[in-house]
Design an enzyme around this catalytic site. Structure first.
Site, PDB file in Angstrom:
ATOM      1  N   ILE A 104       0.832  -1.192   0.000  1.00  0.00           N
ATOM      2  CA  ILE A 104       0.000   0.000   0.000  1.00  0.00           C
ATOM      3  C   ILE A 104       0.872   1.249   0.000  1.00  0.00           C
ATOM      4  O   ILE A 104       1.962   1.253   0.565  1.00  0.00           O
ATOM      5  CB  ILE A 104      -0.984  -0.025   1.209  1.00  0.00           C
ATOM      6  CG1 ILE A 104      -1.986   1.140   1.153  1.00  0.00           C
ATOM      7  CG2 ILE A 104      -0.244  -0.076   2.526  1.00  0.00           C
ATOM      8  CD1 ILE A 104      -3.143   0.997   2.143  1.00  0.00           C
ATOM      9  N   CYS A 105       0.399   2.271  -0.672  1.00  0.00           N
ATOM     10  CA  CYS A 105       1.029   3.593  -0.702  1.00  0.00           C
ATOM     11  C   CYS A 105       2.493   3.516  -1.134  1.00  0.00           C
ATOM     12  O   CYS A 105       2.805   3.004  -2.188  1.00  0.00           O
ATOM     13  CB  CYS A 105       0.866   4.271   0.658  1.00  0.00           C
ATOM     14  SG  CYS A 105       1.333   6.015   0.677  1.00  0.00           S
ATOM     15  N   GLY A 106       3.409   4.023  -0.326  1.00  0.00           N
ATOM     16  CA  GLY A 106       4.812   4.103  -0.711  1.00  0.00           C
ATOM     17  C   GLY A 106       5.435   2.774  -1.077  1.00  0.00           C
ATOM     18  O   GLY A 106       6.353   2.712  -1.897  1.00  0.00           O
TER      19      GLY A 106
END
Length: 199
Positions: A104-106
């Site tokens: 998720i995300c980064g």
């Protein structure tokens, strides 16, 4: 008991994977509790973005895909600063072995840099965010809250509930009615969904 390995590193984003970890560890809505094992580059404590001090259970060197059933990678400035190569390599080993990876995300940027999103459907914070990594997978980018691309589950930072839902679906821990109810309760605050969730 199934095992989820959770990568931990400085400033990992607590909220992004919190929903998922609670459902895996407790099995409160799936009836299948998992073992959650934290993995660090060393056994030195790390501090999450929310200030929680985490002491890793094991190091990356002690983890093999055949010993686990899922690898979870949260976002962090760590990824945006070019870190995470060792964890991306571990993710590649899991994917090569057919063991799911949830990023998720980064963490999606870290996997993009490592070439793991080039041939899999995926999402992230935004297409432009991943394009800045120089990856070649923009044609497989899906503008959705969470995406299951084979053994890879991805999401952006604003979608922790959808991320949890997508991972639970990929792991076949709940049917669609229960997953819809889960999102209804925890994302839409729909009290009518609770009976289906606990039923």
């Amino acid at each position: 008991m199934e095992t989820a390995y959770v990568a931990v590193y400085e400033t990992w984003a607590d909220w992004e994977i919190g929903h998922l970890l609670v459902e895996l560890r407790t099995g409160r809505f799936t009836g299948v509790p998992w073992t959650v094992v934290t993995v660090g580059e060393s056994l030195e404590p790390v501090v999450t973005m929310g200030g929680m001090r985490i002491v890793p259970d094991v190091t990356i060197a002690e983890v093999a895909p055949d010993a686990g059933d899922l690898l979870v990678l949260a976002g962090s400035g760590f990824w945006d600063n070019g870190g995470g190569e060792a964890f991306a390599k571990l993710a590649g080993q899991f994917l090569d072995a057919g063991v799911p990876v949830a990023a998720i995300c980064g963490a999606t940027a870290g996997l993009a840099r490592a070439g793991m999103l080039d041939d899999r459907d995926h999402t992230s914070a935004a297409k432009e965010y991943l394009q800045a990594t120089g990856y070649q997978g923009s044609g497989r980018y899906v503008d959705a809250r969470a995406v299951v691309g084979g053994d890879l589950i991805t999401a952006g930072p604003d979608s922790p509930v959808q991320f949890a839902r997508a991972v639970l679906r990929r792991l076949q821990l709940a049917d669609e009615a229960k997953l819809e109810a889960y999102e209804g309760v925890f994302h839409r605050a729909d009290p009518a969904a609770y009976a289906t969730l606990v039923g």
